[in-house]
Write a protein that holds these residues in place. Structure first.
Motif, PDB file in Angstrom:
ATOM      1  N   PHE A 179       4.854   6.627   8.218  1.00  0.00           N
ATOM      2  CA  PHE A 179       4.096   6.343   8.700  1.00  0.00           C
ATOM      3  C   PHE A 179       3.847   6.349  10.290  1.00  0.00           C
ATOM      4  O   PHE A 179       4.887   5.537  10.563  1.00  0.00           O
ATOM      5  CB  PHE A 179       2.565   5.490   7.641  1.00  0.00           C
ATOM      6  N   ARG A 180       3.301   6.807  10.916  1.00  0.00           N
ATOM      7  CA  ARG A 180       3.067   7.276  12.578  1.00  0.00           C
ATOM      8  C   ARG A 180       2.304   6.575  13.134  1.00  0.00           C
ATOM      9  O   ARG A 180       0.777   6.812  13.231  1.00  0.00           O
ATOM     10  CB  ARG A 180       3.784   8.628  13.466  1.00  0.00           C
ATOM     11  N   THR A 181       2.208   5.505  14.281  1.00  0.00           N
ATOM     12  CA  THR A 181       1.515   5.258  15.580  1.00  0.00           C
ATOM     13  C   THR A 181       1.020   6.639  15.991  1.00  0.00           C
ATOM     14  O   THR A 181       0.591   8.099  15.926  1.00  0.00           O
ATOM     15  CB  THR A 181       1.974   4.507  16.539  1.00  0.00           C
ATOM     16  N   LEU A 190      -4.263   4.255  -2.635  1.00  0.00           N
ATOM     17  CA  LEU A 190      -4.768   3.280  -2.762  1.00  0.00           C
ATOM     18  C   LEU A 190      -3.381   2.398  -2.100  1.00  0.00           C
ATOM     19  O   LEU A 190      -3.826   1.710  -1.488  1.00  0.00           O
ATOM     20  CB  LEU A 190      -5.183   2.991  -4.243  1.00  0.00           C
ATOM     21  N   ILE A 191      -2.240   2.536  -2.288  1.00  0.00           N
ATOM     22  CA  ILE A 191      -1.474   1.906  -1.302  1.00  0.00           C
ATOM     23  C   ILE A 191      -0.953   1.883  -0.033  1.00  0.00           C
ATOM     24  O   ILE A 191      -1.335   1.394   0.560  1.00  0.00           O
ATOM     25  CB  ILE A 191       0.546   2.059  -2.023  1.00  0.00           C
ATOM     26  N   MET A 192      -1.062   3.374   0.518  1.00  0.00           N
ATOM     27  CA  MET A 192      -0.824   3.202   2.102  1.00  0.00           C
ATOM     28  C   MET A 192      -2.590   2.739   2.614  1.00  0.00           C
ATOM     29  O   MET A 192      -2.644   3.004   3.447  1.00  0.00           O
ATOM     30  CB  MET A 192      -1.281   5.166   2.102  1.00  0.00           C
ATOM     31  N   SER A 234      -4.306  -3.294   6.138  1.00  0.00           N
ATOM     32  CA  SER A 234      -3.962  -4.516   6.115  1.00  0.00           C
ATOM     33  C   SER A 234      -2.649  -4.351   7.999  1.00  0.00           C
ATOM     34  O   SER A 234      -2.943  -5.870   8.908  1.00  0.00           O
ATOM     35  CB  SER A 234      -3.875  -5.556   5.070  1.00  0.00           C
ATOM     36  N   SER A 235      -1.969  -3.545   7.905  1.00  0.00           N
ATOM     37  CA  SER A 235      -0.904  -3.515   9.049  1.00  0.00           C
ATOM     38  C   SER A 235      -1.673  -3.444  10.373  1.00  0.00           C
ATOM     39  O   SER A 235      -1.355  -3.909  10.975  1.00  0.00           O
ATOM     40  CB  SER A 235       0.351  -2.556   9.045  1.00  0.00           C
ATOM     41  N   ALA A 236      -2.438  -2.706  10.304  1.00  0.00           N
ATOM     42  CA  ALA A 236      -3.482  -2.570  11.455  1.00  0.00           C
ATOM     43  C   ALA A 236      -4.053  -3.963  11.617  1.00  0.00           C
ATOM     44  O   ALA A 236      -4.430  -3.837  13.723  1.00  0.00           O
ATOM     45  CB  ALA A 236      -4.223  -0.918  11.341  1.00  0.00           C
ATOM     46  N   GLU A 283      -1.754   7.497  12.468  1.00  0.00           N
ATOM     47  CA  GLU A 283      -2.463   8.557  11.861  1.00  0.00           C
ATOM     48  C   GLU A 283      -2.783   8.587  10.974  1.00  0.00           C
ATOM     49  O   GLU A 283      -2.266   8.020  10.641  1.00  0.00           O
ATOM     50  CB  GLU A 283      -1.091   9.350  12.439  1.00  0.00           C
ATOM     51  N   LYS A 284      -4.048   9.335  10.808  1.00  0.00           N
ATOM     52  CA  LYS A 284      -4.715   9.621   9.254  1.00  0.00           C
ATOM     53  C   LYS A 284      -3.794   9.542   8.166  1.00  0.00           C
ATOM     54  O   LYS A 284      -3.868   9.336   7.232  1.00  0.00           O
ATOM     55  CB  LYS A 284      -5.643  10.495   9.613  1.00  0.00           C
ATOM     56  N   SER A 285      -2.311  10.982   8.597  1.00  0.00           N
ATOM     57  CA  SER A 285      -1.718  10.629   7.032  1.00  0.00           C
ATOM     58  C   SER A 285      -0.362  10.261   7.129  1.00  0.00           C
ATOM     59  O   SER A 285      -0.592   9.424   7.881  1.00  0.00           O
ATOM     60  CB  SER A 285      -1.844  12.311   7.502  1.00  0.00           C
ATOM     61  N   TYR A 286       0.196  10.841   6.191  1.00  0.00           N
ATOM     62  CA  TYR A 286       1.519  10.409   5.621  1.00  0.00           C
ATOM     63  C   TYR A 286       2.468  11.205   5.344  1.00  0.00           C
ATOM     64  O   TYR A 286       1.623  11.874   4.702  1.00  0.00           O
ATOM     65  CB  TYR A 286       1.386   8.447   5.002  1.00  0.00           C
TER      66      TYR A 286
END
Length: 173
Positions: free
Chosen positions: A19-21, A104-106, A112-114, A129-132
């Motif tokens: 996943f990306r900023t 749910l994991i993502m 939490s990281s944000a 970014e919304k997706s991963y």
């Protein structure tokens, strides 16, 4: 980036997730005149190569690295069995075995990281970014290749602090 990527979501599946900023993907799309990035492996690889050297959205540095690694480790054995993580300046690679639904994991990992990064940097707004991108790992060979990719990603990008950006719990015999 498309918010409608297909995700394999099955308990005990080993997943390679990137996943990306938000800023890094927005910059990539603008620079390459694209509206949507398809989820093909080739296109994801091209985006990863671009992001490995791009400074766009590169906010995952210095003290945020151990904070993120600690966060991902704290979810081990609760949401997933963590095998490896690499914190690149503008994206994250995770390798884990699902214990809960992938969405749910993502949601929990990104949320939490944000929160942690925004609190640390006194920032607010959209971080990820919304997706991963996720890829189910089906063979031992694929697992080994993915693990080594994650382990060596920061070194390949020639980051000065590459040794601080990787956490892994698995080594081949």
């Amino acid at each position: 980036m498309s918010g409608n990527l297909f995700h394999i979501d099955q308990k005990n599946t080993v997943q390679f997730v990137t996943f990306r900023t938000h800023e890094s993907v927005a910059y990539y799309l603008k620079k390459h005149n694209k509206k949507i990035i398809e989820s093909t492996s080739k296109q994801q690889h091209q985006l990863d190569q671009f992001l490995d050297t791009s400074r766009a959205g590169a906010i995952l540095n210095n003290e945020t690295i151990p904070l993120l690694i600690s966060l991902f480790k704290s979810k081990d054995k609760i949401e997933y069995n963590l095998f490896a993580v690499s914190i690149m300046p503008n994206h994250v690679h995770l390798l884990f075995q699902q214990l809960k639904p992938l969405s749910l994991i993502m949601h929990n990992v990104k949320g939490s990281s944000a929160f942690i990064i925004n609190k640390y940097s006194s920032e607010s707004g959209k971080l990820w970014e919304k997706s991963y991108y996720d890829k189910a790992i089906r063979t031992e060979k694929q697992f080994q290749m993915t693990y080594q990719y994650i382990k060596n990603n920061a070194y390949k990008a020639e980051l000065e602090d590459a040794n601080k950006r990787f956490y892994g719990v698995y080594e081949s015999e």
